[in-house]
Design an enzyme around this catalytic site. Structure first.
Site, PDB file in Angstrom:
ATOM      1  N   ASP A 177     -30.194 -11.123 -69.634  1.00  0.00           N
ATOM      2  CA  ASP A 177     -31.131 -12.206 -69.976  1.00  0.00           C
ATOM      3  C   ASP A 177     -32.563 -11.808 -69.647  1.00  0.00           C
ATOM      4  O   ASP A 177     -33.504 -12.485 -70.059  1.00  0.00           O
ATOM      5  CB  ASP A 177     -30.776 -13.495 -69.233  1.00  0.00           C
ATOM      6  CG  ASP A 177     -30.666 -13.275 -67.738  1.00  0.00           C
ATOM      7  OD1 ASP A 177     -29.880 -12.410 -67.325  1.00  0.00           O
ATOM      8  OD2 ASP A 177     -31.379 -13.962 -66.977  1.00  0.00           O
TER       9      ASP A 177
ATOM     10  N   ASP B 261     -39.834 -10.833 -66.655  1.00  0.00           N
ATOM     11  CA  ASP B 261     -39.230 -11.389 -65.455  1.00  0.00           C
ATOM     12  C   ASP B 261     -39.510 -10.546 -64.206  1.00  0.00           C
ATOM     13  O   ASP B 261     -38.692  -9.734 -63.782  1.00  0.00           O
ATOM     14  CB  ASP B 261     -37.724 -11.609 -65.644  1.00  0.00           C
ATOM     15  CG  ASP B 261     -37.355 -12.966 -65.094  1.00  0.00           C
ATOM     16  OD1 ASP B 261     -37.853 -13.304 -64.007  1.00  0.00           O
ATOM     17  OD2 ASP B 261     -36.597 -13.698 -65.745  1.00  0.00           O
TER      18      ASP B 261
HETATM   19  P1  AMP Z   1     -34.165 -15.143 -63.136  1.00  0.00           P
HETATM   20  O1  AMP Z   1     -33.462 -14.558 -61.962  1.00  0.00           O
HETATM   21  O2  AMP Z   1     -35.585 -15.523 -62.884  1.00  0.00           O
HETATM   22  O3  AMP Z   1     -34.003 -14.308 -64.356  1.00  0.00           O
HETATM   23  O4  AMP Z   1     -33.440 -16.529 -63.444  1.00  0.00           O
HETATM   24  C1  AMP Z   1     -32.087 -16.623 -63.782  1.00  0.00           C
HETATM   25  C2  AMP Z   1     -31.765 -18.010 -64.249  1.00  0.00           C
HETATM   26  O5  AMP Z   1     -31.962 -18.946 -63.185  1.00  0.00           O
HETATM   27  C3  AMP Z   1     -32.617 -18.509 -65.401  1.00  0.00           C
HETATM   28  O6  AMP Z   1     -31.794 -19.304 -66.215  1.00  0.00           O
HETATM   29  C4  AMP Z   1     -33.675 -19.339 -64.697  1.00  0.00           C
HETATM   30  O7  AMP Z   1     -34.227 -20.313 -65.543  1.00  0.00           O
HETATM   31  C5  AMP Z   1     -32.870 -19.957 -63.569  1.00  0.00           C
HETATM   32  N1  AMP Z   1     -33.697 -20.362 -62.410  1.00  0.00           N
HETATM   33  C6  AMP Z   1     -34.330 -19.554 -61.527  1.00  0.00           C
HETATM   34  N2  AMP Z   1     -34.982 -20.274 -60.604  1.00  0.00           N
HETATM   35  C7  AMP Z   1     -34.770 -21.577 -60.888  1.00  0.00           C
HETATM   36  C8  AMP Z   1     -35.170 -22.820 -60.304  1.00  0.00           C
HETATM   37  N3  AMP Z   1     -35.921 -22.873 -59.218  1.00  0.00           N
HETATM   38  N4  AMP Z   1     -34.733 -23.947 -60.911  1.00  0.00           N
HETATM   39  C9  AMP Z   1     -33.970 -23.932 -61.995  1.00  0.00           C
HETATM   40  N5  AMP Z   1     -33.551 -22.809 -62.596  1.00  0.00           N
HETATM   41  C10 AMP Z   1     -33.942 -21.637 -62.053  1.00  0.00           C
HETATM   42 MG    MG Z   2     -34.857 -14.375 -66.147  1.00  0.00          MG
END
Ligand code: AMP
Ligand code: MG
Length: 481
Positions: free
Chosen positions: A250, A260
């Site tokens: 993702d 990211d």
């Molecule tokens: P990432 O590790 O930033 O790629 O995020 C992985 C998933 O977790 C994605 O679907 C993000 O939108 C979700 N996500 C990360 N942090 C949060 C948060 N604080 N609240 C809601 N969703 C989150």
């Molecule tokens: Mg992400």
């Protein structure tokens, strides 16, 4: 009132409904602009002075929706550390696509803008430190000429977010040529109809490879091109010593942009096992693994679009396999080409790969700083006393002299391809600490300025070239972003 010149179109919102949920950002209590990227604003056709006004800042905070924006959260899935999950924008909202005066199209996304149907257990919010970190590193990547999403602004929300401790909340405005991910295709393949998958693939071709919309074999072409862009991208990461840290599917774009900036960091001492993320305990996303992981992710992309490659499944698999089998060679070609320029080589010799490998091995065994080793070569300030290093240097000089280039030309080529500075972790932390703990943004401004032209080799940059003191190591990044 000044006109900000937002000029939105919303092509993603015209995809089948399965791919998103329409939702507005959740307003925040006391937004304050802490950093604005004026040159990026200008290139998007936006008016920086208007963006800084109360109405302008309200947009960055999610408190005001510009006319013609159609806010939505995107749906996607992804393999996280190898495990497949349904994800989606859990704390991000796409406002729409800004059409620039040149007619280019860029996603404008708010990150940290509140809960969405994809938030799962999360609060939908982000803390100031990590959003500034994304701003600094993504802008540095841009200055390194590495494809990346960019950062237009960071606002604080006046609200607290709860992580290990209470932190000040913030919203980052992210700019991307699109937010289509390998995970968007995995989502379509898993839960969509074949028509929806095809609509997504057609959209990706139209958006990133215009002119090929009606090509007969356009889905195979899409696979080849995405693979090329990712091979080129990861080669650039390797060349500059960037460790992404969370190469889940993702977090891999179709556009070939880096996306990211969570636990990412730059390597100091050369070591392929370098990992910064506190949660990557197995080293899955270690520096030296990145090319393999990119290949693995591309295979997941190929799987997702398999039904589009050929009507017969067996033929489709054959086509996909033939294509992705080229990834390692493709990657190595890009990497080797980049390494040659780092060493001032404009010709190709059979033994180059060996010569480069020997230098890396020497760096590894002597725990040499990756960036500064190349920096010293570029500046001709080589003072490694170890005999093996001197021996390598002599052979490299002989290789350089076998080309039709003046010493000046060699040095110029090297300076153009070896950054004088990288965003060293201790310097980034120092800037974040001043901003977050003391509301002092001057340290960050200076760092951003030095990083805005990393190949300049100015006096100002000398100070930023210092590696961390041994007490600052090992550096760890935490995922509580
Ligand atoms: P990432 O590790 O930033 O790629 O995020 C992985 C998933 O977790 C994605 O679907 C993000 O939108 C979700 N996500 C990360 N942090 C949060 C948060 N604080 N609240 C809601 N969703 C989150
Ligand atoms: Mg992400």
């Amino acid at each position: 009132m000044l006109n900000t010149n937002w000029n939105f179109d919303n092509s993603y919102a015209r995809l089948p409904e399965r791919f998103f949920t329409r939702i507005n950002p959740t307003p925040v209590s006391a937004p304050e602009l802490v950093v604005l990227n004026r040159s990026l604003a200008a290139s998007l056709g936006l008016n920086a002075a208007a963006l800084e006004s109360e109405e302008g800042v309200a947009v960055f905070a999610g408190n005001r929706i510009p006319e013609e924006a159609e806010p939505l959260a995107q749906a996607y899935a992804g393999h996280q550390f190898g495990y497949f999950n349904m994800l989606g924008d859990g704390r991000a909202i796409l406002l729409g696509e800004q059409i620039t005066p040149q007619g280019e199209r860029f996603d404008i996304q708010l990150k940290g803008s509140g809960r969405t149907p994809y938030s799962r257990g999360g609060d939908g919010r982000a803390a100031l430190g990590p959003m500034l970190r994304e701003y600094i590193i993504s802008e540095a990547m841009h200055a390194f000429r590495i494809p990346t999403t960019r950062s237009l602004a960071v606002v604080t929300t006046g609200e607290v977010v709860i992580r290990e401790t209470e932190l000040l909340g913030a919203v980052l405005t992210r700019v991307a040529s699109s937010h289509l991910r390998v995970g968007t295709f995995q989502y379509a393949a898993q839960w969509g109809t074949i028509e929806e998958l095809q609509a997504l693939a057609d959209y990706a071709v139209q958006r990133h490879f215009p002119g090929f919309e009606n090509a007969p074999n356009r889905y195979l072409f899409l696979l080849e091109e995405v693979m090329k862009r990712q091979a080129a991208l990861v080669a650039k990461w390797q060349l500059v010593g960037f460790v992404h840290g969370v190469m889940n599917t993702d977090n891999m774009t179709i556009s070939g942009e880096t996306i990211d900036y969570g636990p990412c960091a730059f390597m100091d001492v050369y070591d392929p096992r370098t990992v910064f993320s506190s949660i990557d305990t197995q080293g899955r996303y270690a520096y030296g693994n990145q090319p393999y992981i990119a290949g693995w992710n591309i295979a997941r992309f190929a799987e997702s679009i398999l039904p589009l490659l050929h009507d017969e499944e067996e033929k489709a698999i054959e086509l996909a396999q033939e294509t992705i089998a080229q990834f390692p060679t493709l990657y190595e070609t890009y990497w080797l080409q980049g390494m040659r320029t780092k060493l001032g080589l404009c010709t190709e010799e059979e033994e180059d790969k060996k010569l480069i490998g020997e230098l890396l091995h020497l760096m590894y065994t002597h725990r040499a700083d990756y960036t500064n080793t190349f920096r010293a070569l570029a500046l001709d300030e080589w003072d490694f006393c170890a005999e093996e290093f001197r021996d390598w240097h002599t052979r490299w000089q002989a290789r350089v002299n076998r080309q039709d280039m003046t010493k000046d030309e060699v040095q110029q080529l090297m300076r153009l391809n070896n950054p004088a500075i990288i965003p060293r972790n201790h310097r980034v932390e120092e800037a974040l600490e001043a901003a977050v703990e003391r509301g002092d943004y001057s340290v960050m401004e200076r760092l951003l300025h030095a990083l805005s032209d990393p190949y300049a080799y100015t006096k100002e940059q000398d100070d930023y070239a210092q590696p961390p003191a041994p007490s600052d190591r090992p550096y760890r990044t935490f995922c509580g972003t």
